[in-house]
Design an enzyme around this catalytic site. Sequence first.
Site, short mmCIF file in Angstrom:
data_model
loop_
_atom_site.label_atom_id
_atom_site.label_comp_id
_atom_site.label_asym_id
_atom_site.label_seq_id
_atom_site.Cartn_x
_atom_site.Cartn_y
_atom_site.Cartn_z
N GLU A 171 0.70 -1.19 -0.05
CA GLU A 171 -0.11 0.36 0.48
C GLU A 171 0.86 1.49 0.00
O GLU A 171 0.87 2.14 -0.85
CB GLU A 171 -1.22 -0.17 1.32
CG GLU A 171 -2.06 0.87 1.17
CD GLU A 171 -2.85 1.54 0.02
OE1 GLU A 171 -2.67 2.09 -0.66
OE2 GLU A 171 -3.61 0.37 0.14
N ASP A 214 1.86 3.78 -2.95
CA ASP A 214 0.98 5.40 -2.95
C ASP A 214 1.78 6.01 -2.96
O ASP A 214 2.21 7.14 -3.42
CB ASP A 214 0.72 5.67 -1.65
CG ASP A 214 -1.01 5.45 -0.78
OD1 ASP A 214 -1.49 4.51 -2.22
OD2 ASP A 214 -0.98 4.96 -0.03
N SER A 229 -6.85 2.92 -4.25
CA SER A 229 -5.83 3.28 -3.62
C SER A 229 -5.28 3.52 -4.74
O SER A 229 -3.74 4.96 -4.18
CB SER A 229 -4.80 1.53 -2.82
OG SER A 229 -5.14 1.16 -2.02
#
Length: 630
Positions: free
Chosen positions: A329, A333, A547
């Site tokens: 994650e 990002d 995401s």
Amino acid sequence: MLAHTLFRFFAALSVAVITSASPSVLKLRQSIAPPRNWIDLGRAPSTHVIPLRIALPQHRFLELEQHLVEISDPFHERYGDHLSKEEVEALIAPHATSVDAVHEWLTGHGIQQESCDRSSAAIGSLCMYPLHRRKICLARWNRILTFEFRLWKHTQDGDVLIRTTEYSLPAHLDDHVELIQPTTAFHRAKGQRTSLHFSPTPAAALSPSSDAMITVPGSGVTVNATCNATITVSCLKQLYNADRYIPRATTKNTIGITGYLEQFANFEDLQKFYADQVPNAVNTSFDVALTNGGCYPPPPFLFEMIITGLWNFYEGGLNSQNISQAGEEADLDVQFGFGISSPTPGRYFSTGGRPQFTPDANTPTDTNEPYSNWLDFILAQKNIPQTISTSYGDDEQTVPKDLARRVCNGFAALGARGTSLLFSSGDGGVGDGNADPASQTCFTNDGKNQTKFLPGFPASCPYVTAVGGTVHIPEVAVNFSGGGFSNYFPRPDWQHRAVTKYLKSLPKGTYAGLFNHNGRAIPDVSAQAVNFRIFFRGHPAHVSGTSASSPSFAAFVALLNDARIAEGKSSLGFLNPLIYKLEGEGFNDITTGNAPGCGTPGFNATTGWDPVTGWGTPNFEKLKEIVLDC
């Protein structure tokens, strides 16, 4: 159950004793039904220490909200006139009488002021964190609030929380205490991510190299044909018409990424990503801000690169989070958020703790939900990024309404200071965030077990910009794009025209009773969400989900801020009033696709705004012209 009954009896007895010596009787403040999928494991260890947040009323919040509306309206004379840190603090600081009343109450139970940390007035609350030198155990909180903390286990993933289903307060504190958490909050932040898979194909073979180009109808831009299989920074810049823009305000503009649940963006992965997709950014990095006990492994730059092995050995002996560890994650990002906006400086916020408890740990710790902790930190800072992206959320119904509103107010305070906040809209369509529609439950969490569409939070907060997902070129709505209507927050005025138009287009009776027709609608905008090429633990991988959408869209917002700041203008701040006033101008309208969930086809994408892709995806050059004229 006998033990529980006896506890309630003695708790009631203690209430009577306390009441006889108190100026007012105790009053049940909150009571909830045990949430779905949580089972009671019994009484929590009485010696366990849990930090509780006591939030006091923000009596002038409506004034702050009015300021926010005016400075975010592109047609208002105050547009862009953001408030200072001090001005925001003055608007949402609690009354001194409330502070004194709460301190007097706690002192009466033997908890002195030096036993607690008071947060900055920036969020207008009193945060009671037991300090290490004066720990306050569950047994004392049980007596003070006349409830019983118990262990609760989630039947699907095994997470264990220490929570209660009710608590009481002296009646004379009704006007002085807004909420106490974590008490009845059963939500758990999770990354909005649907899939991660490693590709055995060599890195060079997956980079855009085809001479074939796709012309996108409507926008007129051309995109490399390989982008239909693999999304890269170059793909997004081509698709969203920003491949010719060069940032100029890099000493004054910053983009931020938030990280939770011990997710670390690996510096070595970032360098491989830059070498693969953003060559000009190789050997550049980002700042890390730590809060709530957050930690971060150091970057292996300069001489540290020579002694990486030694450092890993040394760090591994002191801290389990060494350089070799990475979170998919966080990697996603940071790589796309900072890669697209490069060379705009980036900041990664590492917020420590996770909302779960393992009862057999030697030194068990239970933490607050993450957003309040992060808000405590960020609002106390003098200088904050003009754009911040978050790819975490949970079902709205799992967050107590008073806590959701309080956190949302904190986001409003950030917007008033000139920061644009973007959140992933979720990966479950209209469902419960489970990316597999067959596994969705879509039942209410109030004990009634009614079938309902389940919006996500914090995306449902009206003071943030929710980002949905698209796929393919030309773009269509991706089938997991989170969308729908809040059950907590009413539809704001700036959204009324667009959402009402969409609802009128639905056949009469569509999904009757399954969603709140008057709720804040999400998402607001969207971006690509499938097959993003990242580097994870040293290897190329593909990842999908909203995401990916949120940091990507945020990066283009950061570039828009760069354009404004370079011209001596303020940052954009709270985006939604501007986005909805544009009525689609500057966006690529996504009119095809739907996001199923809860055993239904879900909502559909259509002309104009829709609860699958919002207003659509950005056309940077058009938006730049617009925001420079504001």
